[in-house]
Design an enzyme around this catalytic site. Structure first.
Site, PDB file in Angstrom:
ATOM      1  N   GLY A 135       0.879  -1.225   0.039  1.00 16.27           N
ATOM      2  CA  GLY A 135       0.010  -0.084   0.063  1.00 16.27           C
ATOM      3  C   GLY A 135       0.727   1.356   0.098  1.00 16.27           C
ATOM      4  O   GLY A 135       0.861   1.957  -1.014  1.00 16.27           O
ATOM      5  N   GLN A 295     -14.819  21.943  35.107  1.00 20.74           N
ATOM      6  CA  GLN A 295     -13.649  22.527  34.264  1.00 20.74           C
ATOM      7  C   GLN A 295     -13.166  21.449  33.330  1.00 20.74           C
ATOM      8  O   GLN A 295     -12.548  21.674  32.213  1.00 20.74           O
ATOM      9  CB  GLN A 295     -12.776  23.118  35.194  1.00 20.74           C
ATOM     10  CG  GLN A 295     -11.786  23.926  34.501  1.00 20.74           C
ATOM     11  CD  GLN A 295     -10.664  24.707  35.368  1.00 20.74           C
ATOM     12  OE1 GLN A 295     -10.170  23.958  36.322  1.00 20.74           O
ATOM     13  NE2 GLN A 295     -10.595  26.098  35.370  1.00 20.74           N
ATOM     14  N   ILE A 353     -16.899  12.242  26.637  1.00 17.64           N
ATOM     15  CA  ILE A 353     -17.954  13.174  27.182  1.00 17.64           C
ATOM     16  C   ILE A 353     -19.226  12.391  27.249  1.00 17.64           C
ATOM     17  O   ILE A 353     -20.003  12.713  28.257  1.00 17.64           O
ATOM     18  CB  ILE A 353     -17.842  14.249  26.432  1.00 17.64           C
ATOM     19  CG1 ILE A 353     -16.616  15.124  26.704  1.00 17.64           C
ATOM     20  CG2 ILE A 353     -19.240  15.314  26.778  1.00 17.64           C
ATOM     21  CD1 ILE A 353     -16.340  16.445  26.000  1.00 17.64           C
ATOM     22  N   HIS A 354     -19.342  11.585  26.110  1.00 18.11           N
ATOM     23  CA  HIS A 354     -20.692  10.792  26.215  1.00 18.11           C
ATOM     24  C   HIS A 354     -20.922   9.722  27.253  1.00 18.11           C
ATOM     25  O   HIS A 354     -21.831   9.123  27.544  1.00 18.11           O
ATOM     26  CB  HIS A 354     -20.942  10.209  24.836  1.00 18.11           C
ATOM     27  CG  HIS A 354     -21.246  11.180  23.693  1.00 18.11           C
ATOM     28  ND1 HIS A 354     -20.781  12.365  23.134  1.00 18.11           N
ATOM     29  CD2 HIS A 354     -22.651  11.398  23.316  1.00 18.11           C
ATOM     30  CE1 HIS A 354     -21.383  12.837  22.331  1.00 18.11           C
ATOM     31  NE2 HIS A 354     -22.817  12.147  22.294  1.00 18.11           N
ATOM     32  N   GLY A 355     -19.748   9.520  28.021  1.00 16.40           N
ATOM     33  CA  GLY A 355     -19.971   8.248  29.127  1.00 16.40           C
ATOM     34  C   GLY A 355     -20.197   6.992  28.421  1.00 16.40           C
ATOM     35  O   GLY A 355     -19.883   6.775  27.303  1.00 16.40           O
ATOM     36  N   GLU A 379      -4.925   7.322   1.545  1.00 22.46           N
ATOM     37  CA  GLU A 379      -4.103   8.223   1.057  1.00 22.46           C
ATOM     38  C   GLU A 379      -2.813   8.661   1.723  1.00 22.46           C
ATOM     39  O   GLU A 379      -2.127   9.812   1.599  1.00 22.46           O
ATOM     40  CB  GLU A 379      -4.705   9.810   0.798  1.00 22.46           C
ATOM     41  CG  GLU A 379      -6.265   9.638   0.385  1.00 22.46           C
ATOM     42  CD  GLU A 379      -6.341   9.659  -0.935  1.00 22.46           C
ATOM     43  OE1 GLU A 379      -5.267   9.488  -1.615  1.00 22.46           O
ATOM     44  OE2 GLU A 379      -7.580   9.340  -1.581  1.00 22.46           O
ATOM     45  N   GLU A 383       2.928   7.868   8.774  1.00 19.03           N
ATOM     46  CA  GLU A 383       4.207   7.701   8.689  1.00 19.03           C
ATOM     47  C   GLU A 383       4.906   8.046   7.153  1.00 19.03           C
ATOM     48  O   GLU A 383       6.022   8.999   6.892  1.00 19.03           O
ATOM     49  CB  GLU A 383       4.851   6.458   8.764  1.00 19.03           C
ATOM     50  CG  GLU A 383       5.080   5.725  10.095  1.00 19.03           C
ATOM     51  CD  GLU A 383       3.433   5.745  10.862  1.00 19.03           C
ATOM     52  OE1 GLU A 383       2.378   5.400  10.036  1.00 19.03           O
ATOM     53  OE2 GLU A 383       3.583   5.799  12.020  1.00 19.03           O
TER      54      GLU A 383
HETATM   55  C1  LIG Z   1     -11.288   1.766   3.810  1.00 17.16           C
HETATM   56  C2  LIG Z   1     -10.069   1.542   2.786  1.00 17.16           C
HETATM   57  C3  LIG Z   1     -10.079   2.398   1.524  1.00 17.16           C
HETATM   58  C4  LIG Z   1      -8.979   2.311   0.642  1.00 17.16           C
HETATM   59  N1  LIG Z   1      -9.250   2.666  -0.671  1.00 17.16           N
HETATM   60  C5  LIG Z   1      -8.172   2.780  -1.684  1.00 17.16           C
HETATM   61  C6  LIG Z   1      -8.388   3.232  -2.902  1.00 17.16           C
HETATM   62  O1  LIG Z   1      -9.421   3.557  -3.423  1.00 17.16           O
HETATM   63  N2  LIG Z   1      -7.397   2.784  -3.557  1.00 17.16           N
HETATM   64  C7  LIG Z   1      -6.190   2.589  -3.361  1.00 17.16           C
HETATM   65  O2  LIG Z   1      -5.303   2.250  -4.164  1.00 17.16           O
HETATM   66  N3  LIG Z   1      -5.916   2.051  -2.013  1.00 17.16           N
HETATM   67  C8  LIG Z   1      -6.787   2.222  -1.127  1.00 17.16           C
HETATM   68  N4  LIG Z   1      -6.622   1.832   0.307  1.00 17.16           N
HETATM   69  C9  LIG Z   1      -5.522   1.308   0.582  1.00 17.16           C
HETATM   70  C10 LIG Z   1      -4.570   2.290   1.243  1.00 17.16           C
HETATM   71  O3  LIG Z   1      -4.248   3.236   0.507  1.00 17.16           O
HETATM   72  C11 LIG Z   1      -3.626   1.602   2.114  1.00 17.16           C
HETATM   73  O4  LIG Z   1      -3.979   0.604   2.987  1.00 17.16           O
HETATM   74  C12 LIG Z   1      -2.550   2.535   2.736  1.00 17.16           C
HETATM   75  O5  LIG Z   1      -1.665   3.137   1.647  1.00 17.16           O
HETATM   76  C13 LIG Z   1      -1.385   1.780   3.574  1.00 17.16           C
HETATM   77  O6  LIG Z   1      -0.838   0.509   2.890  1.00 17.16           O
HETATM   78  P1  LIG Z   1      -0.963  -0.802   3.706  1.00 17.16           P
HETATM   79  O7  LIG Z   1      -2.411  -1.088   4.195  1.00 17.16           O
HETATM   80  O8  LIG Z   1      -0.304  -1.688   2.561  1.00 17.16           O
HETATM   81  O9  LIG Z   1       0.083  -0.698   4.849  1.00 17.16           O
HETATM   82  P2  LIG Z   1       1.905  -0.855   4.613  1.00 17.16           P
HETATM   83  O10 LIG Z   1       2.329  -0.054   3.765  1.00 17.16           O
HETATM   84  O11 LIG Z   1       1.863  -2.378   4.626  1.00 17.16           O
HETATM   85  O12 LIG Z   1       1.914  -0.344   6.089  1.00 17.16           O
HETATM   86  C14 LIG Z   1       1.868  -1.013   7.442  1.00 17.16           C
HETATM   87  C15 LIG Z   1       2.441  -0.028   8.500  1.00 17.16           C
HETATM   88  O13 LIG Z   1       3.880   0.212   8.151  1.00 17.16           O
HETATM   89  C16 LIG Z   1       4.057   1.615   8.086  1.00 17.16           C
HETATM   90  N5  LIG Z   1       5.125   1.870   7.190  1.00 17.16           N
HETATM   91  C17 LIG Z   1       5.416   1.515   5.631  1.00 17.16           C
HETATM   92  N6  LIG Z   1       6.461   1.802   5.374  1.00 17.16           N
HETATM   93  C18 LIG Z   1       6.969   2.621   6.140  1.00 17.16           C
HETATM   94  C19 LIG Z   1       8.380   3.277   6.365  1.00 17.16           C
HETATM   95  N7  LIG Z   1       9.100   3.335   5.064  1.00 17.16           N
HETATM   96  N8  LIG Z   1       8.658   3.936   7.287  1.00 17.16           N
HETATM   97  C20 LIG Z   1       7.984   3.962   8.516  1.00 17.16           C
HETATM   98  N9  LIG Z   1       6.826   3.246   8.465  1.00 17.16           N
HETATM   99  C21 LIG Z   1       6.342   2.417   7.341  1.00 17.16           C
HETATM  100  C22 LIG Z   1       2.783   2.217   7.768  1.00 17.16           C
HETATM  101  O14 LIG Z   1       2.763   3.501   8.111  1.00 17.16           O
HETATM  102  C23 LIG Z   1       1.858   1.485   8.464  1.00 17.16           C
HETATM  103  O15 LIG Z   1       1.767   1.946   9.730  1.00 17.16           O
HETATM  104  C24 LIG Z   1      -7.860   2.029   1.213  1.00 17.16           C
HETATM  105  C25 LIG Z   1      -7.499   1.254   2.362  1.00 17.16           C
HETATM  106  C26 LIG Z   1      -8.506   1.204   3.271  1.00 17.16           C
HETATM  107  C27 LIG Z   1      -8.591   0.553   4.744  1.00 17.16           C
END
Ligand SMILES: Cc1cc2nc3c(=O)[nH]c(=O)nc-3n(C[C@H](O)[C@H](O)[C@H](O)COP(=O)(O)OP(=O)(O)OC[C@H]3O[C@@H](n4cnc5c(N)ncnc54)[C@H](O)[C@@H]3O)c2cc1C
Length: 401
Positions: A135, A295, A353-355, A379, A383
């Site tokens: 991703g 408060q 706040i909703h408890g 998007e 990180e």
């Molecule tokens: C509901 C939903 C809708 C989505 N819709 C779309 C869509 O329409 N089109 C599409 O193409 N994608 C879509 N996505 C995918 C989304 O863009 C990815 O899930 C996202 O980019 C993260 O990729 P991953 O899940 O493979 O996590 P990974 O890339 O495997 O990352 C796992 C963890 O490692 C961390 N990490 C990765 N690389 C590094 C690094 N170099 N340094 C430090 N930390 C790192 C990440 O921050 C994360 O915490 C969607 C995801 C969801 C959940």
């Protein structure tokens, strides 16, 4: 809620559009959102209403039948919609990214063919980079296109397509070896294909299957799917921009405006959480007075409202920078990072706040609590935003020695 998240310097047209959308959200979305979300039901009536308002063509130029509005107008509308129900903003977002990519990078024939139908909401867009194994690391894409005469043959599996089932046009990023010798960097050997298909599930075109909806913890109503390409034949004139090898840059351009959009969603969800909390805090009594008079609760409300304001200001700044024709990766990355983190925190405070009632499905905050985490991921994760921000800062503040 009028006081928070005001935007100075809007034109009369912008004000009119945003207030029309706000009215629509108050009347048509908020009253039904939680029920539809719990049933995981696609909000067809809402989508029809947004189509009528012209939302699907908001940023598409007037010559193609759209409203030709700015990214700022669009982001403010998204903020309003997400305030009502985040899933509805998801339905528009991928459509908007694909239309933007077509407008910026499409051939004249592609613009003439797709944009008027997209402006009318007849063709609805989805975009696909992610795969089961990646991703964040887009350069690791394994889906492939191989040239065969006047066509390309696409093979591979894609993951996490927002609107994968309901869309009829998917911008798919794959590796295309044709014309790119061995050793070409990954980002220069990727191509975006404009894949038309029937909406729905199963085999939606020969060689293309959308298996079904992925079950999610939140962000329901909008469909999120896999996409399987097995010998999918796409004509060469459906390469975005007509030239292979540019897909990575085209997608990153699309995601950059998409990040402003996700920031706007974070702002909208946080605003709604604040509205719910500030109302509840004045009705619920403990120890002889409304909890808003303690408060500790007032401080929570103060922190929440400050976060709502800060996120809104950064989101507006990022949109305006792009509208001025400048690169906005730094501002968009910062806005997306801050707005999504603050959204999670504001929602969490509203929940507290909703408890106990925050835990009940009868209260809207329960839905928001399950929606906010998606913004931390979509998007680009926090990180990834920090990597973009950090890289850009080192460019801007290069040590001169
Ligand atoms: C509901 C939903 C809708 C989505 N819709 C779309 C869509 O329409 N089109 C599409 O193409 N994608 C879509 N996505 C995918 C989304 O863009 C990815 O899930 C996202 O980019 C993260 O990729 P991953 O899940 O493979 O996590 P990974 O890339 O495997 O990352 C796992 C963890 O490692 C961390 N990490 C990765 N690389 C590094 C690094 N170099 N340094 C430090 N930390 C790192 C990440 O921050 C994360 O915490 C969607 C995801 C969801 C959940």
């Amino acid at each position: 809620m009028a006081r928070l998240a005001q935007t100075a310097g809007l034109t009369d047209v912008q004000q009119e559009i945003v207030s029309t959308v706000r009215d629509f959200v108050d009347k048509e979305i908020i009253p039904v959102a939680t029920e539809l979300e719990h049933r995981d039901e696609y909000p067809q009536q809402i989508v029809d209403g947004l189509k009528e308002l012209g939302l699907f063509g908001l940023m598409i130029p007037e010559e193609y039948g759209g409203l030709g509005e700015s990214l700022l107008t669009y982001a403010l509308c998204v903020e309003e919609i997400a305030r009502g129900w985040m899933s509805v903003s998801g339905i528009i977002n991928t459509h908007f990214i694909v239309a933007y990519m077509l407008k910026q990078h499409g051939t004249q024939e592609q613009k003439d063919y797709f944009l008027p139908k997209m402006a009318a909401g007849e063709i609805r867009g989805a975009f696909s980079m992610s795969e089961p194994g990646l991703g964040s690391d887009v350069s690791a894409i394994t889906s492939k296109a191989v040239k065969d005469g006047d066509e390309y043959v696409l093979t591979g599996q894609k993951m996490w397509l927002t609107n994968g089932g309901t869309s009829s046009l998917v911008a798919v990023l794959v590796r295309s070896d044709e014309g790119h010798p061995e050793g070409t960097p990954p980002h220069k050997s990727m191509t975006t294909f404009l894949v038309e298909k029937e909406p729905g599930f199963g085999e939606v075109r020969p060689g293309l299957t959308i298996p079904g909806k992925i079950e999610k913890m939140g962000y329901k109503g909008v469909d999120t799917t896999e996409l399987i390409m097995d010998g999918l034949r796409i004509p060469a004139d459906r390469v975005l921009g007509g030239v292979t090898g540019r897909g990575f840059y085209q997608m990153m351009d699309g995601v950059e405006v998409g990040r402003v959009n996700v920031a706007a969603r974070g702002c909208g969800v946080a605003q709604r959480a604040f509205e719910l909390a500030v109302a509840y805090a004045q009705q619920r009594h403990t120890f002889g007075k409304p909890i808003a008079q303690h408060q500790a609760i007032q401080f929570k409300l103060a922190e929440m409202a400050t976060k709502v304001e800060a996120a809104h200001a950064m989101m507006v700044n990022a949109a305006r920078k792009k509208d001025s024709g400048q690169r906005n990766d730094l501002e968009a990355g910062m806005a997306k990072y801050l707005a999504s983190e603050y959204c999670k925190e504001v929602v969490e405070d509203a929940f507290r706040i909703h408890g106990g009632y925050g835990f009940s499905k009868e209260y809207e905050i329960e839905r928001l609590y399950r929606e906010a985490p998606m913004l931390l991921i979509g998007e680009g994760t926090a990180e990834i935003q920090k990597m973009i921000i950090g890289r850009r800062l080192l460019e801007e503040y290069r040590f001169q020695g």
